[in-house]
Design a protein around this motif. Structure first.
Motif, mmCIF file in Angstrom:
data_model
loop_
_atom_site.group_PDB
_atom_site.id
_atom_site.type_symbol
_atom_site.label_atom_id
_atom_site.label_comp_id
_atom_site.label_asym_id
_atom_site.label_seq_id
_atom_site.Cartn_x
_atom_site.Cartn_y
_atom_site.Cartn_z
ATOM 1 N N SER A 163 8.336 1.906 1.961
ATOM 2 C CA SER A 163 7.931 2.451 3.260
ATOM 3 C C SER A 163 7.860 3.975 3.212
ATOM 4 N N LEU A 164 8.847 4.592 2.583
ATOM 5 C CA LEU A 164 8.870 6.054 2.497
ATOM 6 C C LEU A 164 7.741 6.603 1.632
ATOM 7 N N THR A 165 7.235 5.795 0.724
ATOM 8 C CA THR A 165 6.109 6.216 -0.111
ATOM 9 C C THR A 165 4.785 5.668 0.414
ATOM 10 N N ALA A 166 4.796 5.299 1.726
ATOM 11 C CA ALA A 166 3.575 4.894 2.442
ATOM 12 C C ALA A 166 2.889 3.684 1.807
ATOM 13 N N TRP A 167 3.661 2.869 1.096
ATOM 14 C CA TRP A 167 3.148 1.645 0.479
ATOM 15 C C TRP A 167 1.977 1.918 -0.460
ATOM 16 N N ARG A 168 1.972 3.125 -1.070
ATOM 17 C CA ARG A 168 0.984 3.361 -2.129
ATOM 18 C C ARG A 168 1.316 2.456 -3.312
ATOM 19 N N GLY A 169 0.295 2.163 -4.096
ATOM 20 C CA GLY A 169 0.527 1.305 -5.245
ATOM 21 C C GLY A 169 0.562 -0.167 -4.887
#
Length: 256
Positions: free
Chosen positions: A19-25
């Motif tokens: 969540s903190l990495t904006a669900w990148r990847g």
């Protein structure tokens, strides 16, 4: 704390990291052909800069040979230093072009230019606040995947099907890193918006049908489902779904 309760707490921490990495990847930006020779990434799973490179690899659906280099590790750190001149991570080594490079921003730019023929999408470009959020994301995962844990070395590298934003896959990658177990990371990113959601409860109702001809379709043809993490160990012939089972297996076979 019971093993299952502890595992569920770790899953929640991993969800917070995603969540903190904006669900990148999670989603594939462009499904590019796999290069002739494997790309090698010297990596610390819990490092926020390494995480950004793995996010880009998922966005391109590129497989990569992971050489875990946790703090205190003794298996691949000297090899990385001999290749690049210092023990700094991430370190990408592309045998197809003779390229070896540090710095996550430069690696991400290289991957998109070399393999997708385009600039880095806005979603994957560096932002001034990302180092802070990335560090907080590592804290929410209790800094797992950063420090070495003594264990046994397999004769052959393992194979893990994963995508970077998967909270369950992250738990397995963390343990592989701590044990310094090399593995082929087969990225299995979501190829269409209808694949968003957990494996058993995707947004689109009804039976799951992957996009024909894609990596998920190839996986589906073999396993009759698309679910990560999935681990194969050529040393024992085992093939395992479910992060809890995989972690138990890794500790039983390669932990001390």
């Amino acid at each position: 704390m019971s093993n299952m309760l502890s595992h569920n707490v770790h899953v929640l921490g991993s969800v917070a990291t995603s969540s903190l990495t904006a669900w990148r990847g999670c989603l594939v930006v462009k499904n590019v052909p796999q290069p002739e020779k494997p790309i090698v990434l010297y990596d610390m799973e819990g490092c926020p800069y390494c995480r950004r490179v793995r996010e880009a690899l998922t966005a391109l659906n590129l497989d990569v040979e992971i050489r875990p280099c946790p703090k205190g590790g003794s298996v691949f750190r000297a090899q990385a230093e001999a290749l690049g001149g210092r023990q700094q991570f991430p370190l990408l080594a592309d045998q197809n072009t003779g390229t070896a490079m540090y710095e996550s921003e430069e690696i991400i730019e290289y991957l998109f230019r070399q393999y997708a023929g385009r600039s880095v999408p806005s979603y994957y470009r560096g932002r001034v606040w990302q180092p802070v959020l990335g560090s907080v994301a590592s804290v929410t995962s209790a800094m797992r995947g950063l420090r070495v844990s003594q264990g046994k070395r397999p004769e052959q590298p393992l194979h893990l099907w994963s995508f970077e934003g998967s909270p369950f896959s992250r738990l397995v990658r963390e343990r592989l890193c701590e044990l310094e177990i090399p593995y082929t990371l087969h990225n299995l990113g979501k190829e269409h918006w209808t694949e968003i959601g957990p494996a058993k409860q995707r947004i689109k109702p009804g039976p799951y049908t992957p996009i024909p001809g894609g990596k998920r379709d190839a996986f589906f043809q073999v396993h009759k489902r698309v679910q990560v993490p999935y681990l194969e160990d050529p040393n024992t012939g085992e093939g395992l779904f479910e992060s809890a089972r995989i972690l138990k297996y890794l500790d039983a076979h390669y932990g001390n």
